[in-house]
Design a protein around this motif. Sequence first.
Motif, PDB file in Angstrom:
ATOM      1  N   VAL A   1       0.089 -35.900  30.295  1.00 29.94           N
ATOM      2  CA  VAL A   1      -1.169 -35.967  29.551  1.00 29.94           C
ATOM      3  C   VAL A   1      -1.034 -35.069  28.329  1.00 29.94           C
ATOM      4  O   VAL A   1      -0.927 -33.841  28.461  1.00 29.94           O
ATOM      5  N   SER A   2      -0.996 -35.678  27.145  1.00 34.29           N
ATOM      6  CA  SER A   2      -0.897 -34.928  25.886  1.00 34.29           C
ATOM      7  C   SER A   2      -2.290 -34.805  25.277  1.00 34.29           C
ATOM      8  O   SER A   2      -2.976 -35.813  25.058  1.00 34.29           O
ATOM      9  N   GLY A   3      -2.685 -33.558  25.027  1.00 37.43           N
ATOM     10  CA  GLY A   3      -4.035 -33.339  24.501  1.00 37.43           C
ATOM     11  C   GLY A   3      -4.201 -33.847  23.089  1.00 37.43           C
ATOM     12  O   GLY A   3      -5.300 -34.251  22.693  1.00 37.43           O
ATOM     13  N   GLU A   4      -3.101 -33.862  22.328  1.00 33.68           N
ATOM     14  CA  GLU A   4      -3.170 -34.349  20.953  1.00 33.68           C
ATOM     15  C   GLU A   4      -1.756 -34.612  20.474  1.00 33.68           C
ATOM     16  O   GLU A   4      -0.793 -34.066  21.024  1.00 33.68           O
ATOM     17  N   PRO A   5      -1.561 -35.470  19.486  1.00 33.39           N
ATOM     18  CA  PRO A   5      -0.213 -35.719  18.965  1.00 33.39           C
ATOM     19  C   PRO A   5       0.368 -34.460  18.322  1.00 33.39           C
ATOM     20  O   PRO A   5      -0.332 -33.720  17.630  1.00 33.39           O
ATOM     21  N   HIS A   6       1.660 -34.197  18.582  1.00 37.63           N
ATOM     22  CA  HIS A   6       2.351 -33.074  17.946  1.00 37.63           C
ATOM     23  C   HIS A   6       3.854 -33.324  18.069  1.00 37.63           C
ATOM     24  O   HIS A   6       4.296 -34.187  18.835  1.00 37.63           O
ATOM     25  N   PRO A   7       4.690 -32.624  17.305  1.00 33.93           N
ATOM     26  CA  PRO A   7       6.130 -32.917  17.296  1.00 33.93           C
ATOM     27  C   PRO A   7       6.809 -32.804  18.665  1.00 33.93           C
ATOM     28  O   PRO A   7       7.781 -33.509  18.937  1.00 33.93           O
ATOM     29  N   GLY A   8       6.321 -31.917  19.546  1.00 34.63           N
ATOM     30  CA  GLY A   8       6.973 -31.740  20.842  1.00 34.63           C
ATOM     31  C   GLY A   8       6.639 -32.804  21.852  1.00 34.63           C
ATOM     32  O   GLY A   8       7.272 -32.896  22.906  1.00 34.63           O
ATOM     33  N   GLU A   9       5.640 -33.633  21.548  1.00 34.66           N
ATOM     34  CA  GLU A   9       5.230 -34.667  22.495  1.00 34.66           C
ATOM     35  C   GLU A   9       6.363 -35.642  22.776  1.00 34.66           C
ATOM     36  O   GLU A   9       6.616 -36.026  23.912  1.00 34.66           O
ATOM     37  N   ARG A  10       7.074 -36.057  21.719  1.00 33.15           N
ATOM     38  CA  ARG A  10       8.171 -37.012  21.895  1.00 33.15           C
ATOM     39  C   ARG A  10       9.324 -36.401  22.693  1.00 33.15           C
ATOM     40  O   ARG A  10      10.048 -37.109  23.376  1.00 33.15           O
ATOM     41  N   THR A  11       9.490 -35.062  22.575  1.00 32.69           N
ATOM     42  CA  THR A  11      10.543 -34.403  23.354  1.00 32.69           C
ATOM     43  C   THR A  11      10.330 -34.610  24.848  1.00 32.69           C
ATOM     44  O   THR A  11      11.253 -34.958  25.587  1.00 32.69           O
ATOM     45  N   TRP A  12       9.094 -34.392  25.303  1.00 37.80           N
ATOM     46  CA  TRP A  12       8.796 -34.616  26.712  1.00 37.80           C
ATOM     47  C   TRP A  12       8.983 -36.082  27.094  1.00 37.80           C
ATOM     48  O   TRP A  12       9.569 -36.383  28.144  1.00 37.80           O
ATOM     49  N   ARG A  13       8.522 -36.947  26.243  1.00 41.20           N
ATOM     50  CA  ARG A  13       8.611 -38.383  26.562  1.00 41.20           C
ATOM     51  C   ARG A  13      10.068 -38.834  26.641  1.00 41.20           C
ATOM     52  O   ARG A  13      10.461 -39.544  27.565  1.00 41.20           O
ATOM     53  N   ASN A  14      10.886 -38.407  25.671  1.00 38.97           N
ATOM     54  CA  ASN A  14      12.294 -38.808  25.682  1.00 38.97           C
ATOM     55  C   ASN A  14      13.026 -38.262  26.900  1.00 38.97           C
ATOM     56  O   ASN A  14      13.891 -38.931  27.483  1.00 38.97           O
ATOM     57  N   LEU A  15      12.701 -37.032  27.282  1.00 37.75           N
ATOM     58  CA  LEU A  15      13.341 -36.437  28.452  1.00 37.75           C
ATOM     59  C   LEU A  15      13.041 -37.250  29.706  1.00 37.75           C
ATOM     60  O   LEU A  15      13.944 -37.583  30.482  1.00 37.75           O
ATOM     61  N   LEU A  16      11.790 -37.567  29.905  1.00 36.03           N
ATOM     62  CA  LEU A  16      11.401 -38.254  31.135  1.00 36.03           C
ATOM     63  C   LEU A  16      11.815 -39.720  31.128  1.00 36.03           C
ATOM     64  O   LEU A  16      12.144 -40.284  32.170  1.00 36.03           O
ATOM     65  N   LYS A  17      11.817 -40.346  29.970  1.00 36.94           N
ATOM     66  CA  LYS A  17      12.222 -41.753  29.899  1.00 36.94           C
ATOM     67  C   LYS A  17      13.735 -41.923  30.010  1.00 36.94           C
ATOM     68  O   LYS A  17      14.223 -43.017  30.294  1.00 36.94           O
TER      69      LYS A  17
END
Length: 683
Positions: free
Chosen positions: A283-299
Amino acid sequence: MTGEIIFDPLLPWAVLWALVAAAVAFTGFALWRGLGGWWLRGLAAAAILAAIANPSLQTEDRAPLSDIVVLVVDESASQRLSDRPDQVARAIARVESEVAALDNTELRIVRLGDGQGNEGTLLMTALAEALAEVPRARLAGAILLTDGQLHDLDRAPALPAPLHALLTGQQDDWDRRLVVKNAPAFAILGEEFTLTLRIEDQGAVPAEMGETTRVTLAIDGGAPQTYTVPLNRDLELPVILEHAGRNVIQFSVAGEAGELTDRNNAAVVQINGVRDRLRVLLVSGEPHPGERTWRNLLKSDSSVDLVHFTILRPPDKHDGVPVTELSLIAFPTRELFLDKIDEFDLIIFDRYKRRGILPMIYLDNVRDYVEKGGAVLIAAGPDFASADSIYRSPLAEILPAEPTARVIEEGYRPTVTDLGQRHPVTEGLKAEHDGDWGRWFRLIDVQATRGQVVMTGTGDRPLLVLDRVGEGRVALLASDHAWLWNRGFEGGGPQLELLRRLAHWMMKEPELEEEALSAEAEGQTMTITRRSLAQDGRSVRITRPDGQTDTLTLEETVPGRFQATYDGPEIGLYRLADDDMETVIALGPAAPREFEETIASGARLDPAVSATRGGILPLHAGLPDLRTVREGRLAAGRGWIGITPRGAYLTADVTITPLAPAWAFLLLAAALSLGAWLREGRR
């Protein structure tokens, strides 16, 4: 001293036989003509042929050799059951006395123990090796002193003499054993799978034994579970694994009075528990540069099912765009945080703050989810230090650090603490990334109230705090700048490895437990590893299969990891314990091959023994006599076994003497020819 006539012809044998044929023809012609001296002519021809054949007398000076009887004594583990050692001792003494009473016969005794590893009884291998040192011409017989349970019948050698088997054991022997007939190597966590067991009785089972018994199941040395099961029938037992990694499942059946051994009343299987799918809610509270880092790691992990929601339009945002024209997906808060929250292995709040989207009752449900075994990771940004911080909710009861409302915006290099050097989440991260790590530029100032601070930022302030709450786990990363390492800023850092370890630690992967006791086996040697955050020395108590205990001191090889090796003296299940940590490991099978079948039987030996006309005799019926029999005759009967004298000898000297000189044969042939002429002349 022996002698025999030999021939060394002066001409080739083909020529000699041609001359014999000619002599017979001429003698026959003389008889046909009616010559009175035809027989004298034949004798003269024979004398000439004898001279050409050159007959001689060969004499040999022979030294007789003793006959050899080979006795192979089985001293494997199954031969140490009950009174079998006494039977073996009496049988050896009897065979020695019987062989000593025979003329010119010697006994060679070969003893064998258990095979290497779990090979069992290599009886025929021992016999073949013993016969390789015995000349076949001197072998009078071979005797096997065993219980008949061998595991290398295909290596039985061909014998020129009788082979016998003397069986140990008693007529009323019986035994109960447990067999795991089917066990998978892998199983999915939380899903039921089936193990196939069989508990069977062998031998002369007492009549008072019932048709059922009780079997005990224990996983990783935990609390045992007891079941009542039928005997001598396949049993399908449902099992569910509770943790990932190696699961050691032990089955045992209580020993009964009178059975030969309880070493085969237990069985151990090792099954690797694997997760079918790891379900993660991000759950991302708002868009930010680190959001994609988490998504790429888990995907990037194909075994992870990721459910990701980013709050793009919070309720307090008013931009004048009608809701009907928006293409955003509504956040299914009730479904995720009430109905299906238990289906997730990990929940990540990435820069999330309270905006009225998740009511307090939902966050209270998240707290209960953690205490019951779930995992929550807070990736904090400036929102964590604000008045709307997620800390100011029921989650405060489980979070390991409290924000001070201060956000530090300055460059710093993340540092692993002394405790972090020992923690599996952060140990060895320097080795994963050579050189200095790149800087981060934001740190949320927090005060650790509990848990373990494994990384710090500027001013040694907590950066990464880990904690266990109830049966679950909580982690707080007090910065949202991990993505700078992913972009390679100032050389980057081990961002992927750090976040991967963090996620897997929260999902309770066994290799990332900070307090763990494990062992790996190779042959009869086990390598024991103890992970611990404590800095004092560690030792482990080892309980052997026979109940004896050893204490082994472990040495710290790297911070937080203590290791030692231990050579197990026997095959079976070993229990390891240190403080409240326990584990089990099997060196070889819990019930060695030697104990799979313990009832004495000659069925396996019968083909090899019958081929030599030998016999299989049980020792409980009495010790047999030893007799001599001619080659090819039946070599066993009631109360006796036979050996075949070989009559082997060693030739010490050979002398060859001509029967007569050549001139004597010629003189005899001339005299006979003259006699034939005179007889025919008078007629």
